[in-house]
Design an enzyme around this catalytic site. Structure first.
Site, PDB file in Angstrom:
ATOM      1  CG  HIS A 248      -1.157  64.416  79.021  1.00 29.27           C
ATOM      2  ND1 HIS A 248      -1.440  64.578  77.687  1.00 29.27           N
ATOM      3  CD2 HIS A 248      -1.721  63.226  79.392  1.00 29.27           C
ATOM      4  CE1 HIS A 248      -2.155  63.544  77.252  1.00 29.27           C
ATOM      5  NE2 HIS A 248      -2.348  62.708  78.270  1.00 29.27           N
ATOM      6  CG  LEU A 250       7.548  66.161  80.844  1.00 29.48           C
ATOM      7  CD1 LEU A 250       8.308  64.854  80.671  1.00 29.48           C
ATOM      8  CD2 LEU A 250       8.508  67.261  81.302  1.00 29.48           C
ATOM      9  NE  ARG A 251       3.932  64.719  73.657  1.00 28.86           N
ATOM     10  CZ  ARG A 251       3.052  63.943  73.019  1.00 28.86           C
ATOM     11  NH1 ARG A 251       1.854  64.402  72.732  1.00 28.86           N
ATOM     12  NH2 ARG A 251       3.383  62.716  72.686  1.00 28.86           N
ATOM     13  NE  ARG A 361      10.083  52.473  62.723  1.00 28.21           N
ATOM     14  CZ  ARG A 361       9.187  53.450  62.879  1.00 28.21           C
ATOM     15  NH1 ARG A 361       8.869  53.847  64.116  1.00 28.21           N
ATOM     16  NH2 ARG A 361       8.616  54.017  61.838  1.00 28.21           N
ATOM     17  CG  ASP A 390      19.436  41.494  65.135  1.00 25.11           C
ATOM     18  OD1 ASP A 390      20.502  40.937  65.498  1.00 25.11           O
ATOM     19  OD2 ASP A 390      18.568  41.879  65.944  1.00 25.11           O
ATOM     20  N   GLY A 422      14.450  51.880  75.491  1.00 28.37           N
ATOM     21  CA  GLY A 422      14.035  50.766  76.321  1.00 28.37           C
ATOM     22  C   GLY A 422      12.534  50.586  76.402  1.00 28.37           C
ATOM     23  N   GLY A 424      10.493  50.258  73.216  1.00 22.06           N
ATOM     24  CA  GLY A 424       9.949  49.665  71.992  1.00 22.06           C
ATOM     25  C   GLY A 424       9.533  48.222  72.170  1.00 22.06           C
TER      26      GLY A 424
END
Length: 457
Positions: A248, A250-251, A361, A390, A422, A424
């Site tokens: 928060h 850093l936002r 993804r 994949d 690292g 997802g």
């Protein structure tokens, strides 16, 4: 074999041995027990002993009968039973019972044989030896016969009696042993369940209260477990709170940085455009990383708080695959959905969509140009399986389980090239576990397959 079963069997075996020894000791000391040590010569000596005893007694009882009649004979036989332990009966002519217990059947035959032969007659019955004798003729005016009953050595064993004795000991003993085994192992069972719950992410799990007022070593272990669980919960919550606070915080500077970046883009000349675009790309990547951190932090503390509803999985995957295929087209890759049979799972459609998006993804990111990512949906009566395959470089075998950990990277250079952070697969793993499912990866030749299993509605 379970611990309680081992304890129960050992206790019960000890009870069986003790009961067997008790029954055997009672049996060996019983006067009508079988006597394997009574061989034929010893049995002959026993007969001679009983014959001599009856020969002496029959003289006395005959004299008393002649002097005092039936009542005198009855008192004499009662004294015999009290003082010598010999149960005797006195008969007269025509099988008339004068004193003592009545005989019947073959027992009465021994009286007739003794009257007719004038000798000592024997009859071995179950557990006893009957010895009959007439008094000398000068004492016998009424055809008297005295019959004595002696416990017979070598009497047959009563198996039903022994079985009932053993059962009377083993049945209550087994119940007590079962209760004791359950009492001793129930804390260990509760601790095992608590450990499993703690490992699944239920950090509020405690076991001390369920043990009641126990004060033994297992209760001490349960209290130590609760202290450990409390400390782990505090550390995890502190870590998640720190991640949320930092994200928060850093936002705000990131938002101000984007505003400054737009102002710089307007004022800078064409020569600064590549640097500005690079700053914008890194700023967007940082924004996505912060969003993923916040998402992962919320999942770590969410538990089962989401509203579970039936989710049509095939329709959900079709939408996710369509979006992923659009993004993959820029890398000249394809995403295909195969064998998508209609099936439902229970959970949150938004969370499941996020999990499948992250896995697909990730597969697109590591697929070579021109490669194809295949998504398969399989279902049976109890579960569904989603396979994402994949044709990328795969993962080293020792890292297959760790790729679902936050910030784990197989290779720094490769992750930089794909833009991976690292997070997802870690987010996908947490979502699937919240839905009581499992996720795992295995290498193909070439490529990687991520399999997601979920319980079916």
């Amino acid at each position: 074999m379970r611990l309680w079963a081992k304890i129960f069997l050992w206790f019960w075996l000890a009870m069986v041995l003790v009961a067997g020894c008790l029954v055997l000791s009672v049996y060996l000391t019983s006067p009508d027990r079988p006597g394997p040590h009574f061989d034929r010569p010893m049995m002959g000596r026993f007969r001679r002993f009983t014959a001599e005893a009856i020969r002496l007694q029959v003289r006395e009882v005959a004299q008393i009968y002649q002097q005092e009649g039936n009542e005198g004979a009855r008192r004499y036989l009662e004294r015999m039973e009290e003082e010598r332990g010999v149960v005797a009966s006195l008969y007269g002519r025509e099988d008339r019972l004068i004193a003592g217990p009545a005989l019947a059947g073959e027992q009465l035959d021994v009286v007739r044989r003794a009257r007719g032969s004038g000798r000592m007659e024997f009859l071995e019955t179950r557990g006893t030896l009957l010895v009959a004798r007439r008094p000398p003729p000068f004492l016998d005016r009424d055809g008297l016969v005295l019959v004595g009953s002696f416990p017979r050595p070598g009497a047959p064993v009563d198996p039903w009696g022994l079985a009932l004795r053993l059962l009377a000991v083993l049945l209550p003993g087994g119940l007590v042993c079962y209760w004791l085994a359950r009492y001793l192992t129930s804390p260990a069972t509760k601790l095992q369940k608590a450990v499993q719950q703690l490992a699944s992410g239920q950090l509020e799990t405690r076991v001390g209260e369920s043990l009641g007022g126990r004060r033994d070593e297992l209760a001490d272990l349960a209290r130590d477990f609760d202290a450990m669980a409390e400390r782990i919960q505090q550390l995890v919550e502190s870590q998640n709170r720190l991640i949320r606070d930092i994200s928060h915080e850093l936002r705000s500077p990131l938002a101000r940085l984007n505003v400054a970046l737009e102002l710089t883009r307007r004022r800078a000349g064409p020569g600064a455009e590549p640097a500005v675009e690079r700053i914008a790309a890194e700023s967007e990547r940082m924004n996505q990383l912060i969003g993923q951190l916040l998402h992962l932090s919320r999942l770590e503390t969410a538990g089962q708080d989401f509203a579970a509803q039936p989710v049509e999985l095939a329709a959900l995957l079709e939408k996710v695959v369509a979006d992923a295929a659009f993004e993959a087209s820029s890398r000249e890759c394809k995403v295909e959905l195969k064998d998508a049979a209609a099936c439902q799972v229970s959970g949150s459609a938004d969370l499941l969509r996020s999990a499948f998006e992250n896995v697909i993804r990730n597969a697109v990111g590591y697929s070579p140009p021109g490669g194809t990512v295949r998504v398969q949906l399989e279902a049976d009566d109890t579960s569904v399986a989603v396979r994402v395959q994949d044709r990328g470089p795969g993962v080293p075998g020792e890292s297959l389980e760790r790729i679902f950990e936050p910030f784990f990277r197989v290779g720094e250079a490769r992750d930089r090239d794909t833009g991976g952070s690292g997070l997802g697969l870690a987010i996908a793993s947490r979502i699937i576990r919240l839905h009581r499912g499992s996720i795992a990866a295995r290498n193909l030749e070439p490529g990687l397959e991520v399999r997601i299993d979920l319980p079916r509605v």
